[in-house]
Design a protein around this motif. Structure first.
Motif, short mmCIF file in Angstrom:
data_model
loop_
_atom_site.label_atom_id
_atom_site.label_comp_id
_atom_site.label_asym_id
_atom_site.label_seq_id
_atom_site.Cartn_x
_atom_site.Cartn_y
_atom_site.Cartn_z
N VAL A 1 0.82 -1.22 0.00
CA VAL A 1 0.00 0.00 0.00
C VAL A 1 0.85 1.26 0.00
O VAL A 1 2.07 1.22 0.24
CB VAL A 1 -0.93 0.06 1.24
CG1 VAL A 1 -1.97 -1.05 1.21
CG2 VAL A 1 -0.12 0.03 2.53
N ALA B 1 -2.93 4.55 -6.51
CA ALA B 1 -3.25 4.62 -5.08
C ALA B 1 -2.41 5.66 -4.33
O ALA B 1 -2.69 5.95 -3.16
CB ALA B 1 -3.08 3.25 -4.44
N VAL C 1 -4.73 8.51 -3.92
CA VAL C 1 -5.85 8.09 -3.06
C VAL C 1 -5.41 8.09 -1.59
O VAL C 1 -6.16 8.56 -0.71
CB VAL C 1 -6.37 6.69 -3.47
CG1 VAL C 1 -7.49 6.25 -2.53
CG2 VAL C 1 -6.87 6.70 -4.91
N ALA C 2 -4.21 7.62 -1.31
CA ALA C 2 -3.71 7.63 0.07
C ALA C 2 -3.59 9.07 0.58
O ALA C 2 -4.01 9.39 1.71
CB ALA C 2 -2.36 6.91 0.16
N LYS D 1 -7.14 10.38 1.19
CA LYS D 1 -7.79 9.85 2.40
C LYS D 1 -7.24 10.54 3.65
O LYS D 1 -8.00 10.86 4.58
CB LYS D 1 -7.58 8.34 2.50
CG LYS D 1 -8.39 7.52 1.52
CD LYS D 1 -8.06 6.03 1.69
CE LYS D 1 -8.81 5.15 0.70
NZ LYS D 1 -8.40 3.72 0.83
N MET E 1 -11.95 11.83 -0.55
CA MET E 1 -11.94 10.37 -0.67
C MET E 1 -12.81 9.84 0.47
O MET E 1 -12.36 9.78 1.63
CB MET E 1 -10.52 9.82 -0.56
CG MET E 1 -9.59 10.18 -1.72
SD MET E 1 -10.03 9.34 -3.29
CE MET E 1 -10.85 10.67 -4.17
N GLY F 1 -9.94 3.94 4.91
CA GLY F 1 -8.49 4.00 4.76
C GLY F 1 -7.89 5.29 5.31
O GLY F 1 -6.68 5.39 5.44
N SER G 1 -3.83 3.43 0.98
CA SER G 1 -4.53 2.94 -0.22
C SER G 1 -3.66 1.96 -0.98
O SER G 1 -2.45 2.16 -1.11
CB SER G 1 -4.91 4.11 -1.13
OG SER G 1 -5.60 3.64 -2.26
N PRO H 1 -10.63 -1.74 0.50
CA PRO H 1 -10.89 -0.69 1.50
C PRO H 1 -10.83 -1.20 2.94
O PRO H 1 -10.30 -0.52 3.82
CB PRO H 1 -12.28 -0.20 1.11
CG PRO H 1 -12.32 -0.36 -0.37
CD PRO H 1 -11.60 -1.67 -0.62
N ASP I 1 -7.21 -1.55 3.78
CA ASP I 1 -6.61 -0.21 3.96
C ASP I 1 -6.97 0.33 5.34
O ASP I 1 -6.13 0.95 6.02
CB ASP I 1 -7.14 0.75 2.89
CG ASP I 1 -6.63 0.41 1.49
OD1 ASP I 1 -5.68 -0.38 1.37
OD2 ASP I 1 -7.20 0.93 0.52
N ARG I 2 -8.23 0.10 5.75
CA ARG I 2 -8.68 0.63 7.03
C ARG I 2 -7.93 -0.01 8.19
O ARG I 2 -7.52 0.67 9.13
CB ARG I 2 -10.19 0.41 7.21
CG ARG I 2 -10.75 1.25 8.34
CD ARG I 2 -12.17 0.92 8.69
NE ARG I 2 -12.81 2.01 9.43
CZ ARG I 2 -12.55 2.30 10.70
NH1 ARG I 2 -11.67 1.60 11.39
NH2 ARG I 2 -13.15 3.32 11.29
#
Lengths: 131, 131, 131, 131
Positions: free
Chosen positions: C25, C49, C52-53, C56, C91, C95, C113, C117, C120-121
């Protein structure tokens, strides 16, 4: 931590000085994390100066120096040409000043635009003297 | 192919050098495809230098040259004025350096910002010597 | 005030958990002012990602809630449709988690990310437990 | 033509109502040309709501309707899906209201964000009643 009360006091001092010298300006205040806390556009200030005021406040807060000091780094023959293109565009001329507490803590910055750069700077200065 | 282990080693070497000379900086590492692999902001580094460090790494990786070498192309009277406006804005001053494997393979770049450009450059240099 | 040491500890805990469950990730850490302090892309994490990271982490810090909680406000028939278009795009899925000190002080956020999901969380959760 | 005095009066009324119901919010005022005239972030308002308040004011001024009315055009099965993506992203939920003079002249809009949408709307309403 810059409060709304401090931000509005700084903004009012800038506005009062701008009225005194007869120059309608935009005034922006940002906190130490470079986020907007207060803003005012005086009647008659040109629209183009809204973004400039926000940009000067952002520039002064991002580097914790007067906005025009950024120019010393990026002007012709200075050591950091193109620095002004960073952070979505810096405003490297007078009118942005750091806001500092009496004990020296960095609180944020004020940005002023609408007059001549030297006028914008003295209006911003009035804001800094309220904290 | 730049690994996370290599990226973190380069980043740690830069950070150690920055500590040694007492300059808090932001350090960014990107791979050969100009995508971020590692980043660190040292305590006390100004917020405005985050984007500059990322920009120097991006600039050095995009053209596979030290970031300041881009200035040779776009400075006044040079053959490529406005080049600095490409790629969302280049950072054409010292602090970005290519990362190369022992066999000469291009791996990516490091970008450093927070000190004087010459300090940023020597901190970036420390990162390049770990690969 | 989130330090680099705290950021790197949070990042290392997330990375260790990601290794343990075999999911490469991207991990981003931002401070309370929503500015990047640390980032790592694990080998094999997809390029899409990275953003996305970062998004988030930004989302969780901007609203001081888990990134997926934003969806409760903007999902179909919820009271704030289009909220996800604010702040340059949020987002609103798992995550991103706030980082909080033992005394409850808000410090910033972590964004992860690259996996499913739910993975990621749980990787982000590992980061939050180091502070 | 919306003056700074009117803008600050509207902003103060919104702030007073927000204080009365105990909800820290961001308040933005724009003129008929959709340009910012005044802004305040109350202490404790989340950072993510700055852009949302600006967006609600912008949305209400661009279409001269309450921000949530935009949703009637772009919600599922409505005639204008994707309208919310125009103008750099609209905020199509409660908290943005047009500002109108006693004689019905359109003056601009107020945007409020930080509480629940219904709270934001009633705080915005307080602003509209000052003109």
């Amino acid at each position: 931590m810059l409060t709304l009360e401090q931000s509005q006091r700084a903004l009012a001092a800038a506005e009062a000085h701008a009225v005194a010298i007869g120059v309608p300006v935009n005034i922006a205040i940002v906190d130490a994390g470079v986020h907007l806390t207060a803003f005012a556009r005086m009647d008659g200030a040109v629209l183009g100066a809204i973004d400039v005021a926000l940009g000067k406040a952002r520039t002064a807060a991002l580097f914790r120096i007067p906005s025009e000091s950024v120019w010393d780094y990026c002007k012709p023959a200075a050591p950091a040409p193109t620095l002004e293109l960073s952070n979505g565009g810096l405003m490297a001329f007078p009118g942005g000043l750091p806001l500092t507490a009496a004990d020296g803590t960095f609180l944020g910055a004020v940005g002023v635009s609408g007059g001549a750069p030297s006028q914008d700077r003295e209006i911003a200065k009035a804001a800094t003297q309220t904290l």
